[in-house]
Design a protein around this motif. Structure first.
Motif, PDB file in Angstrom:
ATOM      1  N   GLU A 218       0.645  -1.283  -0.092  1.00 39.13           N
ATOM      2  CA  GLU A 218      -0.141  -0.053  -0.124  1.00 39.13           C
ATOM      3  C   GLU A 218       0.828   1.227  -0.058  1.00 39.13           C
ATOM      4  O   GLU A 218       0.570   2.273  -0.655  1.00 39.13           O
ATOM      5  N   GLY A 219       2.024   1.165   0.527  1.00 40.53           N
ATOM      6  CA  GLY A 219       2.913   2.381   0.858  1.00 40.53           C
ATOM      7  C   GLY A 219       3.727   2.594  -0.445  1.00 40.53           C
ATOM      8  O   GLY A 219       3.972   3.891  -0.873  1.00 40.53           O
ATOM      9  N   MET A 220       3.821   1.781  -1.365  1.00 40.11           N
ATOM     10  CA  MET A 220       4.776   1.615  -2.582  1.00 40.11           C
ATOM     11  C   MET A 220       3.912   1.807  -3.745  1.00 40.11           C
ATOM     12  O   MET A 220       4.363   2.028  -4.983  1.00 40.11           O
ATOM     13  N   GLU A 221       2.710   1.676  -3.598  1.00 43.01           N
ATOM     14  CA  GLU A 221       1.727   1.410  -4.814  1.00 43.01           C
ATOM     15  C   GLU A 221       2.009   2.539  -5.669  1.00 43.01           C
ATOM     16  O   GLU A 221       2.074   2.513  -6.935  1.00 43.01           O
ATOM     17  N   LYS A 222       1.954   3.874  -5.169  1.00 35.04           N
ATOM     18  CA  LYS A 222       1.953   4.995  -5.964  1.00 35.04           C
ATOM     19  C   LYS A 222       3.377   5.704  -6.177  1.00 35.04           C
ATOM     20  O   LYS A 222       3.473   6.823  -6.682  1.00 35.04           O
ATOM     21  N   LYS A 223       4.374   5.049  -5.660  1.00 34.46           N
ATOM     22  CA  LYS A 223       5.867   5.686  -5.576  1.00 34.46           C
ATOM     23  C   LYS A 223       6.550   4.687  -6.954  1.00 34.46           C
ATOM     24  O   LYS A 223       6.251   3.670  -7.222  1.00 34.46           O
ATOM     25  N   PRO A 224       7.147   5.738  -7.574  1.00 36.20           N
ATOM     26  CA  PRO A 224       7.931   5.136  -8.682  1.00 36.20           C
ATOM     27  C   PRO A 224       9.221   4.144  -8.427  1.00 36.20           C
ATOM     28  O   PRO A 224       9.631   4.528  -7.242  1.00 36.20           O
ATOM     29  N   MET A 225       9.381   3.118  -9.325  1.00 36.68           N
ATOM     30  CA  MET A 225      10.382   2.235  -8.850  1.00 36.68           C
ATOM     31  C   MET A 225      11.713   2.945  -9.085  1.00 36.68           C
ATOM     32  O   MET A 225      11.656   3.997 -10.033  1.00 36.68           O
ATOM     33  N   GLU A 226      12.838   2.447  -8.616  1.00 40.08           N
ATOM     34  CA  GLU A 226      14.146   3.027  -8.801  1.00 40.08           C
ATOM     35  C   GLU A 226      14.600   2.559 -10.346  1.00 40.08           C
ATOM     36  O   GLU A 226      13.890   1.825 -10.980  1.00 40.08           O
ATOM     37  N   ASP A 227      15.465   3.510 -10.789  1.00 41.13           N
ATOM     38  CA  ASP A 227      15.840   3.325 -12.365  1.00 41.13           C
ATOM     39  C   ASP A 227      16.521   1.919 -12.203  1.00 41.13           C
ATOM     40  O   ASP A 227      17.044   1.424 -11.423  1.00 41.13           O
ATOM     41  N   ASP A 228      16.226   1.478 -13.555  1.00 44.72           N
ATOM     42  CA  ASP A 228      17.110   0.449 -14.096  1.00 44.72           C
ATOM     43  C   ASP A 228      16.706  -1.164 -13.328  1.00 44.72           C
ATOM     44  O   ASP A 228      17.201  -1.993 -13.218  1.00 44.72           O
ATOM     45  N   GLU A 229      15.421  -0.974 -12.865  1.00 45.26           N
ATOM     46  CA  GLU A 229      14.831  -2.222 -12.087  1.00 45.26           C
ATOM     47  C   GLU A 229      13.679  -2.618 -13.108  1.00 45.26           C
ATOM     48  O   GLU A 229      12.976  -1.855 -13.918  1.00 45.26           O
ATOM     49  N   ASP A 230      13.698  -4.029 -13.080  1.00 44.17           N
ATOM     50  CA  ASP A 230      12.675  -4.682 -13.926  1.00 44.17           C
ATOM     51  C   ASP A 230      11.308  -4.296 -13.386  1.00 44.17           C
ATOM     52  O   ASP A 230      10.926  -4.524 -12.119  1.00 44.17           O
ATOM     53  N   PRO A 231      10.597  -3.763 -14.113  1.00 44.32           N
ATOM     54  CA  PRO A 231       9.164  -3.487 -13.920  1.00 44.32           C
ATOM     55  C   PRO A 231       8.103  -4.496 -13.463  1.00 44.32           C
ATOM     56  O   PRO A 231       7.118  -4.386 -13.008  1.00 44.32           O
ATOM     57  N   LYS A 232       8.353  -5.906 -13.723  1.00 42.60           N
ATOM     58  CA  LYS A 232       7.837  -6.928 -13.474  1.00 42.60           C
ATOM     59  C   LYS A 232       7.458  -7.103 -11.868  1.00 42.60           C
ATOM     60  O   LYS A 232       6.806  -7.548 -11.555  1.00 42.60           O
ATOM     61  N   TRP A 233       8.496  -6.590 -11.109  1.00 42.37           N
ATOM     62  CA  TRP A 233       8.277  -6.580  -9.771  1.00 42.37           C
ATOM     63  C   TRP A 233       7.606  -5.279  -9.062  1.00 42.37           C
ATOM     64  O   TRP A 233       7.688  -5.153  -7.830  1.00 42.37           O
TER      65      TRP A 233
END
Length: 269
Positions: A218-233
């Motif tokens: 819930e806390g990370m749902e609206k936060k962007p992922m770090e650069d160069d990370e696989d979006p499947k996670w």
């Protein structure tokens, strides 16, 4: 015997290369005995050839610390203890029994404190416990779905009434090192709310971890992922990983007061 007196005689200068030697005092009596004069040749070392004994290997051996061996053994023991929880973490994926779900584990890095001093104190010198496993009886497999744990419906969890965290403090930190997101932690109680307080059970621990993972998503749902990370996670959202997609396999004592769960996917990515 006559009267004896201690006498010395003067000695000629020593030849070059020999140290000046004092004559050995002898007994002289009225019978006319002369003092004994013995010289021992001692080679004089030049300034360039003199050896400082404080740096001599022979002298260093005399400075051996009797506790040195035990200290070395303690250091080796600490390193082995540090490696044990890492080896246990890795071995879980090789020994997992699967009847449902997939063999895809969330590729978390094992948590460790930031500073070298804290790593030594909280890992190498700490007494880390063995991991806690969650196994189902029907069907027989490693892990329980987090959604079932959250709803307290782990009917087939083996040894679900066994107590855990005996000897621990009032709380521990649950660490999540999810790929693409910042390190996340939340504390959970190690005791129940009965009187007198008792350690929580395996089933209650599974529920507490499920709550932690739910809050993390819930806390990370609206936060962007770090650069160069696989979006499947990515977590949260319609096409991302949700609580219902995860199985809790085990939780590991990765640092003093810190535990980290091993999670695998219920569905393919």
């Amino acid at each position: 015997m006559g009267n004896y007196s201690m006498l010395t005689s003067s000695a000629p200068a020593a030849p070059f290369g020999y140290a000046e030697a004092k004559p050995i005092q002898g007994l002289v009596s009225s019978y006319g005995l002369h003092p004994i004069d013995v010289r021992f040749p001692i080679m004089l070392a030049s300034p360039s050839s003199r050896i400082s004994h404080s740096h001599s290997p022979a002298c260093e051996s005399y400075n051996f610390d009797p506790d040195q061996q035990s200290s070395h053994e303690q250091h080796v023991g600490h390193r082995r203890a540090r490696r044990r929880h890492i080896e246990e973490w890795k071995s879980i994926q090789d020994t997992t029994i699967m009847a449902t779900g997939t063999s895809i584990f969330i590729p978390q890095k094992i948590y460790k404190p930031h500073t070298v001093a804290d790593q030594r104190r909280c890992i190498e010198e700490a007494e880390l416990m063995g991991y806690i496993a969650f196994e189902n009886q029907h069907p027989r497999e490693s892990g329980v779905p987090l959604i079932d744990a959250l709803r307290s419906s782990c009917k087939h969890l083996i040894d679900k009434e066994d107590v855990v965290f005996e000897g621990e403090g009032p709380s521990v930190s649950i660490r999540i090192q999810w790929p693409g997101y910042a390190s996340w932690t939340r504390q959970i109680p190690t005791k129940d709310f009965r009187t007198p307080k008792q350690p929580i059970t395996r089933e209650k621990l599974a529920k507490n971890i499920a709550n932690c993972v739910k809050r993390f998503i819930e806390g990370m749902e609206k936060k962007p992922m770090e650069d160069d990370e696989d979006p499947k996670w990515r977590v949260g959202g319609r096409n991302s990983i949700k609580l219902e997609d995860l199985i809790l396999v085990s939780v590991h004592h990765v640092s003093q007061g810190s535990w980290q769960p091993q999670l695998r996917m219920r569905r393919p990515l």
